[in-house]
Design a protein around this motif. Structure first.
Motif, PDB file in Angstrom:
ATOM      1  N   TYR A   6       0.836  -1.198   0.000  1.00  0.00           N
ATOM      2  CA  TYR A   6       0.000   0.000   0.000  1.00  0.00           C
ATOM      3  C   TYR A   6       0.870   1.246   0.000  1.00  0.00           C
ATOM      4  O   TYR A   6       1.821   1.336   0.756  1.00  0.00           O
ATOM      5  CB  TYR A   6      -0.888   0.048   1.248  1.00  0.00           C
ATOM      6  CG  TYR A   6      -1.966  -0.996   1.273  1.00  0.00           C
ATOM      7  CD1 TYR A   6      -1.788  -2.172   1.974  1.00  0.00           C
ATOM      8  CD2 TYR A   6      -3.161  -0.791   0.604  1.00  0.00           C
ATOM      9  CE1 TYR A   6      -2.777  -3.140   2.006  1.00  0.00           C
ATOM     10  CE2 TYR A   6      -4.151  -1.753   0.635  1.00  0.00           C
ATOM     11  CZ  TYR A   6      -3.962  -2.914   1.328  1.00  0.00           C
ATOM     12  OH  TYR A   6      -4.949  -3.864   1.351  1.00  0.00           O
ATOM     13  N   LEU A   7       0.531   2.194  -0.824  1.00  0.00           N
ATOM     14  CA  LEU A   7       1.163   3.509  -0.745  1.00  0.00           C
ATOM     15  C   LEU A   7       0.589   4.268   0.440  1.00  0.00           C
ATOM     16  O   LEU A   7       1.301   4.982   1.128  1.00  0.00           O
ATOM     17  CB  LEU A   7       0.967   4.290  -2.036  1.00  0.00           C
ATOM     18  CG  LEU A   7       1.641   3.665  -3.250  1.00  0.00           C
ATOM     19  CD1 LEU A   7       1.279   4.442  -4.509  1.00  0.00           C
ATOM     20  CD2 LEU A   7       3.139   3.592  -3.060  1.00  0.00           C
ATOM     21  N   TYR A   8      -0.709   4.153   0.643  1.00  0.00           N
ATOM     22  CA  TYR A   8      -1.372   4.626   1.853  1.00  0.00           C
ATOM     23  C   TYR A   8      -2.728   3.959   1.948  1.00  0.00           C
ATOM     24  O   TYR A   8      -3.285   3.493   0.954  1.00  0.00           O
ATOM     25  CB  TYR A   8      -1.490   6.153   1.925  1.00  0.00           C
ATOM     26  CG  TYR A   8      -2.240   6.800   0.790  1.00  0.00           C
ATOM     27  CD1 TYR A   8      -3.627   6.908   0.795  1.00  0.00           C
ATOM     28  CD2 TYR A   8      -1.564   7.327  -0.300  1.00  0.00           C
ATOM     29  CE1 TYR A   8      -4.321   7.496  -0.240  1.00  0.00           C
ATOM     30  CE2 TYR A   8      -2.247   7.925  -1.351  1.00  0.00           C
ATOM     31  CZ  TYR A   8      -3.623   8.006  -1.310  1.00  0.00           C
ATOM     32  OH  TYR A   8      -4.299   8.585  -2.342  1.00  0.00           O
TER      33      TYR A   8
END
Length: 88
Positions: A6-8
């Motif tokens: 996940y990037l965020y």
């Protein structure tokens, strides 16, 4: 299967305004989402057209920006721009 990267992945509170108004040529059904993200800009969703954009004052001043993003003619684009100037 490999682990997802996940990037965020955040959950944030938002304020959403649903508004519908009739222009000279068409009806506008919009959802305007305010959040702490996007550097003070707001997410504007065209519910009927299925399009959206992250919009701030600088975007409203960009020639033909709304017309391109929301696939509007110049008259309808100007009506949307005038409305968004009032709320953004």
């Amino acid at each position: 299967m490999s682990e997802r990267f996940y990037l965020y992945d955040d959950v944030v509170s938002t304020k959403t305004r649903f508004v519908s108004f009739m222009g000279e040529n068409q009806r506008f059904d919009l959802a305007i989402i305010q959040t702490d993200r996007y550097y003070g800009k707001q997410v504007v969703l065209d519910i009927q057209g299925g399009r959206f954009a992250i919009i701030g004052q600088d975007d409203l001043e960009e020639p033909d920006y709304l017309e391109e993003v929301f696939k509007l003619n110049s008259e309808d684009g100007q009506e949307l721009r005038e409305f968004l100037y009032e709320i953004i």
